[in-house]
Design a protein around this motif. Structure first.
Motif, PDB file in Angstrom:
ATOM      1  N   ARG B  75      -7.221  -9.414  -2.332  1.00  0.00           N
ATOM      2  CA  ARG B  75      -7.237  -7.950  -2.326  1.00  0.00           C
ATOM      3  C   ARG B  75      -7.800  -7.381  -3.629  1.00  0.00           C
ATOM      4  NH1 ARG B  75      -2.714  -9.203   0.522  1.00  0.00           N
ATOM      5  NH2 ARG B  75      -1.455  -9.167  -1.346  1.00  0.00           N
ATOM      6  N   ARG B  79     -11.359  -5.153  -4.015  1.00  0.00           N
ATOM      7  CA  ARG B  79     -11.472  -3.844  -4.685  1.00  0.00           C
ATOM      8  C   ARG B  79     -12.714  -3.762  -5.560  1.00  0.00           C
ATOM      9  NH1 ARG B  79      -5.315  -2.890  -6.779  1.00  0.00           N
ATOM     10  NH2 ARG B  79      -4.317  -3.627  -4.880  1.00  0.00           N
ATOM     11  N   TYR B  91     -11.320   7.334   7.783  1.00  0.00           N
ATOM     12  CA  TYR B  91      -9.990   7.477   8.386  1.00  0.00           C
ATOM     13  C   TYR B  91      -9.938   8.852   9.068  1.00  0.00           C
ATOM     14  CZ  TYR B  91      -9.346   3.788   4.937  1.00  0.00           C
ATOM     15  OH  TYR B  91      -9.504   2.654   4.195  1.00  0.00           O
ATOM     16  N   ASN B  99      -9.652  10.828   2.334  1.00  0.00           N
ATOM     17  CA  ASN B  99     -10.309   9.541   2.592  1.00  0.00           C
ATOM     18  C   ASN B  99     -10.657   8.851   1.280  1.00  0.00           C
ATOM     19  OD1 ASN B  99     -11.498   8.272   5.241  1.00  0.00           O
ATOM     20  ND2 ASN B  99     -11.199  10.450   5.662  1.00  0.00           N
ATOM     21  N   LEU B 102      -7.123   8.019  -0.941  1.00  0.00           N
ATOM     22  CA  LEU B 102      -6.026   7.179  -0.420  1.00  0.00           C
ATOM     23  C   LEU B 102      -5.867   5.873  -1.204  1.00  0.00           C
ATOM     24  CD1 LEU B 102      -3.851   7.012   1.874  1.00  0.00           C
ATOM     25  CD2 LEU B 102      -5.471   5.565   3.088  1.00  0.00           C
ATOM     26  N   ALA B 103      -6.965   5.143  -1.367  1.00  0.00           N
ATOM     27  CA  ALA B 103      -6.868   3.843  -2.065  1.00  0.00           C
ATOM     28  C   ALA B 103      -6.523   4.040  -3.544  1.00  0.00           C
ATOM     29  CB  ALA B 103      -8.169   3.071  -1.916  1.00  0.00           C
ATOM     30  N   LYS B 106      -2.685   4.782  -3.426  1.00  0.00           N
ATOM     31  CA  LYS B 106      -1.802   3.737  -2.904  1.00  0.00           C
ATOM     32  C   LYS B 106      -2.057   2.360  -3.509  1.00  0.00           C
ATOM     33  CE  LYS B 106      -0.001   6.769  -0.129  1.00  0.00           C
ATOM     34  NZ  LYS B 106       1.290   7.363  -0.491  1.00  0.00           N
ATOM     35  N   LEU B 107      -3.280   2.124  -3.978  1.00  0.00           N
ATOM     36  CA  LEU B 107      -3.582   0.797  -4.526  1.00  0.00           C
ATOM     37  C   LEU B 107      -3.645   0.803  -6.049  1.00  0.00           C
ATOM     38  CD1 LEU B 107      -6.362  -0.451  -2.055  1.00  0.00           C
ATOM     39  CD2 LEU B 107      -3.923  -0.986  -2.038  1.00  0.00           C
ATOM     40  N   ARG B 151     -16.146   7.093  -1.161  1.00  0.00           N
ATOM     41  CA  ARG B 151     -14.877   6.362  -1.032  1.00  0.00           C
ATOM     42  C   ARG B 151     -14.986   4.977  -1.661  1.00  0.00           C
ATOM     43  NH1 ARG B 151     -12.528   5.228   4.939  1.00  0.00           N
ATOM     44  NH2 ARG B 151     -14.294   3.800   5.026  1.00  0.00           N
ATOM     45  N   MET B 155     -13.628   3.704  -6.430  1.00  0.00           N
ATOM     46  CA  MET B 155     -12.830   2.552  -6.854  1.00  0.00           C
ATOM     47  C   MET B 155     -13.515   1.774  -7.982  1.00  0.00           C
ATOM     48  SD  MET B 155     -10.175   2.696  -4.875  1.00  0.00           S
ATOM     49  CE  MET B 155      -9.367   1.109  -4.787  1.00  0.00           C
TER      50      MET B 155
END
Lengths: 224, 244
Positions: B75, B79, B91, B99, B102-103, B106-107, B151, B155
């Motif tokens: 995981r 990323r 999503y 959209n 979110l990551a 949450k991540l 999106r 990251m």
């Protein structure tokens, strides 16, 4: 007929505190089994997606059993059958257990139907972003399923309310049992059961309006 | 310097061999195009690179380290690889802004405000600020693609992989995608792009690998590949595409 009216209303007034307690017992049972059945439905649905074929087969067997057998039969097994095995549960416990097992199977089915209509590429996108499978379930799958299956889940709550009227069979003093007692006292069955039907209709209407509010609040464009 | 390497990758689906010993080196910076006819294995290759599919044989090295070894946190690796799907895979229950955030939330543990700020920067970069509250169903194909790209980029990946980015778009939008890819280059992000669109491939990179029947059979610019007359499959591909 004219003679019956005062007797019915007099009895209704006289027994109003018992009827109120019965109504409260019905609402309590409906709320509890709707919550437990909803939570079990989520767990059963999730297990149904398991990669392990044996787990999936067990889940299918569970759903087939509880959807394929009358609820009253399950409740009788729990109420009259379990004591023979040395386990005695209170009427309320029997009802919560029986209803939960039954409602959980139906709710899992509703969620699976909604899941089948979900665009699965989203799940893969989440995995590609680095989400764990439980996170994909919590943040991507579940919110969409709950929103799209709100009508089916609401119907189930309405069924729960109506089906709770069988609770009198295991001596649970709910609303319908109280209305039966009232009718048996003055033999005005028509008014007593019509009154019961109207009360159920009012309660289901409240549930329906609440569900509509939830649906409107959770709507997103393009939702199927 | 190689950022990502595939060595002898083999992937089978039942009896069907989709990747048949792929060797590929992706250098840091710039854009690599993976090209070839439908069914040649190019999408499976990039899915293996992101471990959405696990290869049956071979090695994948990220900065020289195997990502197939059990010690690697898949995981965390994912990323670092931004993946933009062919049909964008946004999503559908979340707005464009959510959209993207979110990551992050949450991540990566960002608070909502901080995540929103980062996402809005990306939205502005892709001229999407006016659309942040729209849901995927309210966006055009090009807008969806830019949200999907934002999106991925928010990251801060080291590589961005795009699967057939022009297949769902009209020719005008395809031009726009090639400009977007140039923007990625300007941000020094290594880009891998799968396509079977010859003109598009020529616009975005001079480093193109050609796949056929699960193997990479040539590498060079589109002009080089088109001239490689010794390989009949490529003649067919480029000839057919040119004169169809």
């Amino acid at each position: 007929m004219n003679e019956g009216m005062p007797a019915f209303y007099g009895d209704l007034f006289e027994q109003s505190s018992l009827i109120y307690l019965g109504l409260w017992a019905t609402i309590k049972l409906t709320v509890v089994i709707s919550i437990t059945g909803f939570l079990l439905g989520i767990v059963i649905f999730f297990l149904g997606l398991n990669a392990n074929a044996t787990v999936r087969r067990l889940v299918e067997g569970y759903k087939s059993f509880f959807i394929g057998t009358p609820l009253v039969c399950i409740i009788y097994i729990l109420y009259y059958g379990l004591p023979a095995l040395g386990l005695r549960l209170s009427p309320f416990e029997v009802l919560v257990l029986g209803f939960t097992l039954n409602v959980g199977a139906y709710n899992a089915g509703y969620l699976l139907t909604a899941y089948n209509g979900l665009d699965k590429s989203q799940l893969e996108a989440a995995v590609a972003q680095g989400f764990k499978s439980l996170q994909v379930y919590a943040y991507i799958i579940l919110p969409q399923l709950l929103k799209s299956s709100t009508p089916a889940l609401t119907n189930q709550v309405i069924y729960n309310l109506k089906d709770s009227s069988i609770a009198f069979l295991v001596q649970y003093p709910e609303f319908f049992a109280r209305m039966q007692e009232l009718a048996a006292g003055n033999f005005d069955f028509f008014r007593a059961y019509l009154f019961a039907a109207i009360v159920y209709l009012i309660l289901t209407t409240v549930i329906f309006l609440f569900a509509q509010y939830i649906e409107r609040r959770n709507h997103w464009p393009g939702r199927r | 310097m190689a950022i990502l390497q595939a060595i002898g990758l083999v992937k089978r689906f039942d009896d069907h061999v989709v990747l048949n010993g792929v060797d590929l080196t992706i250098e840091t910076g710039g854009t690599l195009v993976i090209m070839g006819p439908s069914g040649c294995g190019k999408t499976t290759l990039i899915r293996c690179l992101n471990l959405l599919e696990r290869p049956d044989q071979g090695q994948i090295l990220f900065h020289g380290e195997s990502v197939l070894s059990k010690e690697i946190d898949i995981r965390l690796y994912r990323r670092k690889i931004g993946f933009v799907f062919q049909h964008f895979a946004l999503y559908s229950h979340l707005s464009a802004l959510d959209n993207i955030t979110l990551a992050l939330r949450k991540l990566q543990g960002y608070g909502r405000e901080q995540a929103n700020e980062l996402a809005r920067r990306e939205l502005a970069y892709f001229d999407l600020s006016a659309h942040e509250h729209k849901f995927p169903a309210q966006l055009s194909g090009g807008q969806k693609q830019r949200v999907a790209l934002a999106r991925a980029l928010v990251m801060q990946p080291e590589i961005v992989i795009l699967d057939e980015p022009t297949s769902a778009l009209d020719p005008l939008m395809s031009q726009e995608v090639s400009l977007l890819i140039k923007k990625l280059e300007a941000r020094n992000i290594t880009t891998v792009c799968v396509t079977h669109d010859i003109a598009f491939a020529d616009q975005i990179s001079q480093n193109v690998v050609f796949m056929f029947q699960g193997k990479i059979i040539a590498q060079g610019s589109v002009a080089d590949l088109a001239k490689a007359s010794a390989i009949p499959e490529m003649n067919w591909f480029f000839g057919k595409k040119r004169y169809e």
